[in-house]
Design a protein around this motif. Structure first.
Motif, PDB file in Angstrom:
ATOM      1  N   ALA A 154       0.828  -1.206   0.000  1.00 30.48           N
ATOM      2  CA  ALA A 154       0.000   0.000   0.000  1.00 30.48           C
ATOM      3  C   ALA A 154       0.865   1.259   0.000  1.00 30.48           C
ATOM      4  O   ALA A 154       0.544   2.248  -0.662  1.00 30.48           O
ATOM      5  N   ALA A 155       1.979   1.207   0.721  1.00 32.06           N
ATOM      6  CA  ALA A 155       2.879   2.363   0.767  1.00 32.06           C
ATOM      7  C   ALA A 155       3.586   2.558  -0.571  1.00 32.06           C
ATOM      8  O   ALA A 155       3.877   3.692  -0.967  1.00 32.06           O
ATOM      9  N   ALA A 156       3.856   1.459  -1.293  1.00 36.27           N
ATOM     10  CA  ALA A 156       4.559   1.547  -2.569  1.00 36.27           C
ATOM     11  C   ALA A 156       3.623   1.871  -3.731  1.00 36.27           C
ATOM     12  O   ALA A 156       4.079   2.301  -4.786  1.00 36.27           O
ATOM     13  N   ALA A 157       2.336   1.666  -3.544  1.00 32.35           N
ATOM     14  CA  ALA A 157       1.383   1.902  -4.626  1.00 32.35           C
ATOM     15  C   ALA A 157       1.220   3.402  -4.865  1.00 32.35           C
ATOM     16  O   ALA A 157       1.291   4.200  -3.935  1.00 32.35           O
ATOM     17  N   PRO A 158       1.009   3.771  -6.127  1.00 30.29           N
ATOM     18  CA  PRO A 158       0.795   5.200  -6.403  1.00 30.29           C
ATOM     19  C   PRO A 158      -0.509   5.660  -5.765  1.00 30.29           C
ATOM     20  O   PRO A 158      -1.472   4.895  -5.663  1.00 30.29           O
ATOM     21  N   PRO A 159      -0.551   6.909  -5.331  1.00 26.41           N
ATOM     22  CA  PRO A 159      -1.783   7.395  -4.702  1.00 26.41           C
ATOM     23  C   PRO A 159      -2.940   7.440  -5.708  1.00 26.41           C
ATOM     24  O   PRO A 159      -2.742   7.721  -6.886  1.00 26.41           O
ATOM     25  N   VAL A 160      -4.103   7.136  -5.223  1.00 29.20           N
ATOM     26  CA  VAL A 160      -5.291   7.143  -6.071  1.00 29.20           C
ATOM     27  C   VAL A 160      -5.802   8.570  -6.175  1.00 29.20           C
ATOM     28  O   VAL A 160      -5.986   9.258  -5.166  1.00 29.20           O
ATOM     29  N   GLU A 161      -6.009   9.012  -7.405  1.00 29.19           N
ATOM     30  CA  GLU A 161      -6.521  10.366  -7.600  1.00 29.19           C
ATOM     31  C   GLU A 161      -8.027  10.369  -7.384  1.00 29.19           C
ATOM     32  O   GLU A 161      -8.756   9.583  -7.976  1.00 29.19           O
ATOM     33  N   ILE A 162      -8.458  11.255  -6.528  1.00 33.46           N
ATOM     34  CA  ILE A 162      -9.875  11.370  -6.241  1.00 33.46           C
ATOM     35  C   ILE A 162     -10.381  12.636  -6.921  1.00 33.46           C
ATOM     36  O   ILE A 162      -9.965  13.741  -6.580  1.00 33.46           O
ATOM     37  N   GLY A 163     -11.248  12.426  -7.889  1.00 35.10           N
ATOM     38  CA  GLY A 163     -11.815  13.558  -8.603  1.00 35.10           C
ATOM     39  C   GLY A 163     -13.107  14.003  -7.940  1.00 35.10           C
ATOM     40  O   GLY A 163     -13.501  13.522  -6.886  1.00 35.10           O
ATOM     41  N   PRO A 164     -13.774  14.940  -8.584  1.00 37.50           N
ATOM     42  CA  PRO A 164     -15.039  15.397  -8.006  1.00 37.50           C
ATOM     43  C   PRO A 164     -16.068  14.260  -8.032  1.00 37.50           C
ATOM     44  O   PRO A 164     -16.078  13.422  -8.926  1.00 37.50           O
ATOM     45  N   LYS A 165     -16.947  14.254  -7.049  1.00 30.84           N
ATOM     46  CA  LYS A 165     -17.969  13.220  -6.968  1.00 30.84           C
ATOM     47  C   LYS A 165     -19.010  13.453  -8.052  1.00 30.84           C
ATOM     48  O   LYS A 165     -19.387  14.587  -8.341  1.00 30.84           O
ATOM     49  N   LYS A 166     -19.465  12.340  -8.656  1.00 31.13           N
ATOM     50  CA  LYS A 166     -20.484  12.423  -9.684  1.00 31.13           C
ATOM     51  C   LYS A 166     -21.847  12.215  -9.058  1.00 31.13           C
ATOM     52  O   LYS A 166     -22.016  11.383  -8.168  1.00 31.13           O
ATOM     53  N   ASP A 167     -22.823  12.953  -9.559  1.00 29.36           N
ATOM     54  CA  ASP A 167     -24.183  12.851  -9.047  1.00 29.36           C
ATOM     55  C   ASP A 167     -24.990  11.971  -9.989  1.00 29.36           C
ATOM     56  O   ASP A 167     -25.273  12.355 -11.120  1.00 29.36           O
ATOM     57  N   TYR A 168     -25.321  10.763  -9.535  1.00 30.69           N
ATOM     58  CA  TYR A 168     -26.086   9.833 -10.351  1.00 30.69           C
ATOM     59  C   TYR A 168     -27.556   9.790  -9.940  1.00 30.69           C
ATOM     60  O   TYR A 168     -28.305   8.930 -10.382  1.00 30.69           O
ATOM     61  N   SER A 169     -27.991  10.698  -9.125  1.00 29.85           N
ATOM     62  CA  SER A 169     -29.386  10.686  -8.690  1.00 29.85           C
ATOM     63  C   SER A 169     -30.295  11.198  -9.806  1.00 29.85           C
ATOM     64  O   SER A 169     -29.880  11.946 -10.689  1.00 29.85           O
ATOM     65  N   LEU A 170     -31.549  10.770  -9.759  1.00 30.90           N
ATOM     66  CA  LEU A 170     -32.542  11.221 -10.747  1.00 30.90           C
ATOM     67  C   LEU A 170     -32.928  12.657 -10.435  1.00 30.90           C
ATOM     68  O   LEU A 170     -33.196  13.014  -9.292  1.00 30.90           O
ATOM     69  N   LYS A 171     -32.950  13.467 -11.474  1.00 32.99           N
ATOM     70  CA  LYS A 171     -33.384  14.854 -11.327  1.00 32.99           C
ATOM     71  C   LYS A 171     -34.906  14.879 -11.294  1.00 32.99           C
ATOM     72  O   LYS A 171     -35.584  13.935 -11.701  1.00 32.99           O
ATOM     73  N   GLU A 172     -35.448  15.975 -10.832  1.00 31.49           N
ATOM     74  CA  GLU A 172     -36.901  16.096 -10.735  1.00 31.49           C
ATOM     75  C   GLU A 172     -37.535  15.965 -12.118  1.00 31.49           C
ATOM     76  O   GLU A 172     -37.100  16.594 -13.072  1.00 31.49           O
ATOM     77  N   GLY A 173     -38.506  15.077 -12.217  1.00 33.31           N
ATOM     78  CA  GLY A 173     -39.201  14.845 -13.484  1.00 33.31           C
ATOM     79  C   GLY A 173     -38.616  13.707 -14.301  1.00 33.31           C
ATOM     80  O   GLY A 173     -39.242  13.253 -15.259  1.00 33.31           O
ATOM     81  N   GLN A 174     -37.437  13.232 -14.002  1.00 32.16           N
ATOM     82  CA  GLN A 174     -36.839  12.135 -14.739  1.00 32.16           C
ATOM     83  C   GLN A 174     -37.451  10.807 -14.286  1.00 32.16           C
ATOM     84  O   GLN A 174     -37.782  10.623 -13.115  1.00 32.16           O
ATOM     85  N   THR A 175     -37.600   9.884 -15.225  1.00 30.62           N
ATOM     86  CA  THR A 175     -38.123   8.561 -14.910  1.00 30.62           C
ATOM     87  C   THR A 175     -37.248   7.501 -15.552  1.00 30.62           C
ATOM     88  O   THR A 175     -36.478   7.788 -16.466  1.00 30.62           O
ATOM     89  N   ILE A 176     -37.409   6.278 -15.083  1.00 33.53           N
ATOM     90  CA  ILE A 176     -36.683   5.139 -15.638  1.00 33.53           C
ATOM     91  C   ILE A 176     -37.721   4.132 -16.100  1.00 33.53           C
ATOM     92  O   ILE A 176     -38.667   3.821 -15.384  1.00 33.53           O
TER      93      ILE A 176
END
Length: 127
Positions: A93-115
């Motif tokens: 774990a110490a030798a592994a390259p650090p994981v880049e954490i990008g901005p969080k993605k919003d996968y929630s349904l917006k108002e009015g959206q349906t599946i």
């Protein structure tokens, strides 16, 4: 016997508690445990006996240690193997390259959206 981060302590049994960690007995020997060295080795002709290399100020001695029950010896051996696996995982774990954490993605349904879900040829049960 007490196993800490990198040392194995062996105590004589007595009726008074040890001053630092509450374990009963007086400190008999300290075995610096290094999984890559020969600090603890299983005896070749028995599954219940081990050899410990204890060290003190540059001097060392080999002490034989045995368990009456095979299950206790097995548990001791598994503890040493688990410790080795933990040390190896920490080094990886110490030798592994650090994981880049990008901005969080919003996968929630917006108002009015349906599946809509279409399930192939499913016949309806009528009751």
């Amino acid at each position: 016997m007490c196993i800490s981060r990198s040392f194995m302590s062996i105590f004589f049994a007595s009726n008074r508690p040890h001053s630092t960690n509450g374990i009963l007995g007086d400190l008999f020997a300290l075995c610096p445990y290094d999984p890559t060295a020969n600090s603890v080795e299983a005896v070749l002709d028995s599954s219940r006996y081990f050899v410990l290399k204890v060290e003190d100020h540059g001097r060392h001695a080999f002490i034989g240690m045995g368990f009456q029950e095979r299950t206790e010896a097995f548990d001791f051996n598994v503890t040493l193997q688990d410790f080795f696996k933990q040390i190896r995982a920490e080094k990886q774990a110490a030798a592994a390259p650090p994981v880049e954490i990008g901005p969080k993605k919003d996968y929630s349904l917006k108002e009015g959206q349906t599946i809509s879900i279409s399930i192939g040829n499913v016949s309806r049960l009528q009751g």
